[in-house]
Scaffold this active site. Structure first.
Site, short mmCIF file in Angstrom:
data_model
loop_
_atom_site.label_atom_id
_atom_site.label_comp_id
_atom_site.label_asym_id
_atom_site.label_seq_id
_atom_site.Cartn_x
_atom_site.Cartn_y
_atom_site.Cartn_z
N THR A 1 1.18 -1.60 0.16
CA THR A 1 -0.69 -0.18 -0.20
C THR A 1 0.88 1.00 -0.11
OG1 THR A 1 -1.90 -1.49 1.23
CG2 THR A 1 -1.31 0.93 1.20
N HIS B 1 25.94 3.96 -31.66
CA HIS B 1 24.77 3.35 -31.16
C HIS B 1 23.72 3.14 -32.05
CE1 HIS B 1 23.84 2.28 -26.72
NE2 HIS B 1 24.73 3.16 -26.48
#
Ligand code: HCA
Ligand code: CU
Length: 378
Positions: free
Chosen positions: A171, A294
């Site tokens: 919670t 990349h």
């Protein structure tokens, strides 16, 4: 195997309504249900009908659309709430009661014995009224509850033989994946019941915890679109999908993944927020490749730097070119996509120019295209 056999309990219309800027109209709720149903979530949880008159009417309106997903509502462990919930015609009821010392003291003041007695009273009432309804019992704040209290409550409820599912709730978002694994594993082993995990994201473990719950044998995971909910929310639907997809794409192929960006965009709009730039799958930068190294590898084979294929989500990748980290392979890729045939020497020279200019200010794609085109006409 839990990963192959799990169900999503989509709680955008319950936990999600507890997000600071979420107030869905009836029409918006119907649209959310339509899309979630088309996406393929197994269950949709809605706010308690006791929350407000509109909340009750909206459950009825959603049930009347006869969706494929089972419609659940979420109630306090109270007979009067159960009565109203059952009257709406929902397919399932999720009952919750706090078990942590904090919630026992400040929420309901009941002892563990009284919690068990109340659970019996409410669950047996629901089961008597609706023998076929999907019934779940969950402890709120499970991970700050004393373990002996928690097990006493779960085992007593399992022994009642009334529920289909037990719920575990982080919670306040404090549980570590190892702790989630331990508790879920214990419940599966001791009760043999289906187990649901509901995890808040206050300290960033909501997705990892959902994954740990599945590894331990949980059958149901609570999600919301974009992860909206109390405070900073719970496990996001898209984040869970990304997590499972990278383990094995087959785990999420039961869903219409192309609808994920539509869902994220819709909820962002309804809540008046932007999709975060770093959001799983749908964040603006999720499929942008930048550094020259990349870009070179991705142009050769996207799997070098992509664990998720954007096309599976109806999205496209982008190679960023106009910056100081660029490389000549990215520039060549752009020239090729424009149909320009330039020599390696020329492309390398243009790359040098881009780097030099980008040290002062990044170039737009239009500026790069102009540099490339100028070489052709030169
Ligand atoms: C809340 C309740 C809940 C319930 C989860 C559940 C939680 O505090 O609003 O029913 O399993 O996080 O404990 O959302
Ligand atoms: Cu919650």
């Amino acid at each position: 195997m839990p990963f192959e056999n799990f169900s999503v309990i989509e709680s955008t219309l319950r936990e999600g309504e507890q997000f600071s800027t979420a107030t869905f109209t009836t029409a918006q709720k119907l649209e959310i249900v339509r899309l979630l149903d088309a996406f393929g979530v197994e269950m949709i949880e809605m706010t308690s009908p006791c929350a407000s008159p509109q909340s009750e009417a909206d459950i009825r309106a959603v049930v009347a659309t006869n969706p494929r997903a089972r419609i659940l509502t979420h109630i306090r462990c109270k007979k009067e709430d159960a009565l109203v919930a059952l009257d709406t015609g929902v397919h399932g009821v999720d009952v919750v009661i706090g078990t942590s010392p904090q919630l026992i003291k400040h929420s309901h003041g009941k002892s563990i014995r009284q919690i068990i007695d109340t659970a019996y009273e409410v669950l047996s009432f629901i089961r008597a009224q609706a023998p076929d309804i999907i019934l779940r019992f969950s402890t709120e704040d499970s991970f700050r509850s004393r373990e002996t209290d928690l097990l006493r409550v779960y085992l007593a409820v399992a022994d009642m033989g009334l529920v289909n599912r037990l719920g575990v709730a982080d919670t306040v978002g404090v549980a570590l994946p190892s702790r989630v694994y331990e508790l879920v594993h214990q419940l599966v082993r001791l009760t043999g019941l289906d187990v649901e995990f509901h995890g808040h994201n206050d300290s960033g473990c909501a997705i990892a915890n959902a994954c740990a719950a599945l590894e331990a044998g949980a059958t149901h995971i609570d999600t919301t679109v974009l992860g909206i909910g109390e405070r900073n929310g719970i496990t996001p639907l898209g984040g869970l999908v990304a997590r499972l997809y990278t383990l094995n794409k087959a785990y999420v192929q039961k869903y219409d993944l192309q609808l994920l960006p539509v869902l994220d965009q819709l909820i962002a709009e309804y809540c008046g927020i932007e999709i975060p730039f770093n959001n799983y799958i749908t964040g603006s930068s999720a499929f942008i490749h930048k550094a020259g190294i990349h870009a070179k590898a991705v142009l050769a084979d996207p799997s070098t730097y992509e664990a998720l294929d954007p096309a599976d989500f109806g999205l496209t990748r982008e190679i960023a070119i106009g910056h100081r980290l660029t490389g000549w392979n990215a520039v060549r890729g752009r020239a090729q996509s424009l149909g320009l045939n330039l020599s390696d020497a020329v492309l390398q020279d243009i790359t040098r120019q881009i780097k030099e200019r980008a040290d002062t200010k990044p170039l737009t794609l239009a500026e790069i295209d102009a540099l490339l085109r100028a070489e052709v006409t030169a």
